[in-house]
Design a protein around this motif. Sequence first.
Motif, mmCIF file in Angstrom:
data_model
loop_
_atom_site.group_PDB
_atom_site.id
_atom_site.type_symbol
_atom_site.label_atom_id
_atom_site.label_comp_id
_atom_site.label_asym_id
_atom_site.label_seq_id
_atom_site.Cartn_x
_atom_site.Cartn_y
_atom_site.Cartn_z
ATOM 1 N N TRP A 45 0.819 -1.209 0.000
ATOM 2 C CA TRP A 45 0.000 0.000 0.000
ATOM 3 C C TRP A 45 0.854 1.260 0.000
ATOM 4 O O TRP A 45 0.485 2.267 -0.600
ATOM 5 C CB TRP A 45 -0.973 -0.003 1.182
ATOM 6 C CG TRP A 45 -2.095 -0.988 1.067
ATOM 7 C CD1 TRP A 45 -1.990 -2.333 0.898
ATOM 8 C CD2 TRP A 45 -3.489 -0.715 1.114
ATOM 9 N NE1 TRP A 45 -3.230 -2.912 0.847
ATOM 10 C CE2 TRP A 45 -4.175 -1.933 0.984
ATOM 11 C CE3 TRP A 45 -4.229 0.452 1.287
ATOM 12 C CZ2 TRP A 45 -5.548 -2.031 0.990
ATOM 13 C CZ3 TRP A 45 -5.603 0.363 1.298
ATOM 14 C CH2 TRP A 45 -6.258 -0.868 1.146
ATOM 15 N N ALA A 46 2.000 1.223 0.660
ATOM 16 C CA ALA A 46 2.882 2.393 0.706
ATOM 17 C C ALA A 46 3.499 2.681 -0.660
ATOM 18 O O ALA A 46 3.975 3.788 -0.900
ATOM 19 C CB ALA A 46 3.975 2.184 1.746
ATOM 20 N N GLU A 47 3.464 1.710 -1.564
ATOM 21 C CA GLU A 47 4.020 1.902 -2.901
ATOM 22 C C GLU A 47 3.069 2.673 -3.820
ATOM 23 O O GLU A 47 3.518 3.286 -4.783
ATOM 24 C CB GLU A 47 4.355 0.551 -3.532
ATOM 25 C CG GLU A 47 5.439 -0.211 -2.805
ATOM 26 C CD GLU A 47 5.727 -1.552 -3.444
ATOM 27 O OE1 GLU A 47 5.588 -1.696 -4.680
ATOM 28 O OE2 GLU A 47 6.085 -2.486 -2.699
ATOM 29 N N TRP A 48 1.768 2.622 -3.554
ATOM 30 C CA TRP A 48 0.837 3.260 -4.478
ATOM 31 C C TRP A 48 -0.013 4.367 -3.868
ATOM 32 O O TRP A 48 -0.663 5.109 -4.616
ATOM 33 C CB TRP A 48 -0.054 2.216 -5.167
ATOM 34 C CG TRP A 48 -0.839 1.315 -4.281
ATOM 35 C CD1 TRP A 48 -0.465 0.098 -3.802
ATOM 36 C CD2 TRP A 48 -2.154 1.534 -3.780
ATOM 37 N NE1 TRP A 48 -1.457 -0.443 -3.025
ATOM 38 C CE2 TRP A 48 -2.517 0.412 -3.005
ATOM 39 C CE3 TRP A 48 -3.083 2.575 -3.915
ATOM 40 C CZ2 TRP A 48 -3.742 0.295 -2.367
ATOM 41 C CZ3 TRP A 48 -4.315 2.465 -3.284
ATOM 42 C CH2 TRP A 48 -4.624 1.332 -2.523
ATOM 43 N N ILE A 49 -0.023 4.526 -2.565
ATOM 44 C CA ILE A 49 -0.789 5.616 -1.949
ATOM 45 C C ILE A 49 0.109 6.841 -1.824
ATOM 46 O O ILE A 49 1.127 6.792 -1.128
ATOM 47 C CB ILE A 49 -1.345 5.209 -0.576
ATOM 48 C CG1 ILE A 49 -2.377 4.100 -0.744
ATOM 49 C CG2 ILE A 49 -1.952 6.414 0.143
ATOM 50 C CD1 ILE A 49 -2.974 3.610 0.551
ATOM 51 N N PRO A 50 -0.253 7.931 -2.490
ATOM 52 C CA PRO A 50 0.560 9.144 -2.395
ATOM 53 C C PRO A 50 0.688 9.610 -0.938
ATOM 54 O O PRO A 50 -0.291 9.665 -0.204
ATOM 55 C CB PRO A 50 -0.220 10.173 -3.218
ATOM 56 C CG PRO A 50 -1.080 9.348 -4.135
ATOM 57 C CD PRO A 50 -1.401 8.097 -3.369
ATOM 58 N N GLY A 51 1.890 9.903 -0.521
ATOM 59 C CA GLY A 51 2.131 10.392 0.833
ATOM 60 C C GLY A 51 2.242 9.314 1.895
ATOM 61 O O GLY A 51 2.498 9.617 3.059
ATOM 62 N N ALA A 52 2.053 8.065 1.513
ATOM 63 C CA ALA A 52 2.146 6.975 2.489
ATOM 64 C C ALA A 52 3.613 6.676 2.778
ATOM 65 O O ALA A 52 4.460 6.745 1.887
ATOM 66 C CB ALA A 52 1.445 5.726 1.972
ATOM 67 N N LYS A 53 3.867 6.337 4.033
ATOM 68 C CA LYS A 53 5.235 6.020 4.436
ATOM 69 C C LYS A 53 5.438 4.526 4.640
ATOM 70 O O LYS A 53 6.395 3.951 4.167
ATOM 71 C CB LYS A 53 5.579 6.777 5.713
ATOM 72 C CG LYS A 53 5.669 8.277 5.502
ATOM 73 C CD LYS A 53 5.959 8.984 6.811
ATOM 74 C CE LYS A 53 6.091 10.467 6.642
ATOM 75 N NZ LYS A 53 4.962 11.138 6.123
#
Length: 171
Positions: A45-53
Amino acid sequence: MPRERTYRSVGREFLDDAPIRVAVRSALPVDADTAWRALADAPSWAEWIPGAKEFAWTSEPPHGVGSTRSAGVGAGVLEERFVAWEPGRRMVFVMERGTVPTIGAMAEEWTLEPRGAECQAVARYAIELAGRAAVATPVTQRLLTPIVSRMPRAFADWLATNGHRYAEADS
């Protein structure tokens, strides 16, 4: 780092009753089983959600109803619990705790609708603002809609490049 707080406990019904609700449909370039395996892979999910860490399971496998996950998004961290888990079809999670002070309650649902070699994703977001922030509900709805509307499209774009990582060898 902001202090962690407990959010109001909600269930699947919150998706229909929340003061702020956004639903978005997007075509995905992979079949529903492949999309499911990607959604079930928390770190992806962190690879495709903008701003995710960072996204990480905080409960042991196998994952399903009752499983927990930590999501580092923007400047905050959210602790999530899954309340629905239908492999290849649907997942619903609610935010139990987090460091985002304006959230009172939040839930998210991803439903996959098979379309042969591809599928449709329907993402629903439900939010209740906390305390005094609740007066901003109408404005927040208007501001949040275009932001979360990009999520399923971002997932589709990411799958176009990375979906092979989740495809079964005999698919």
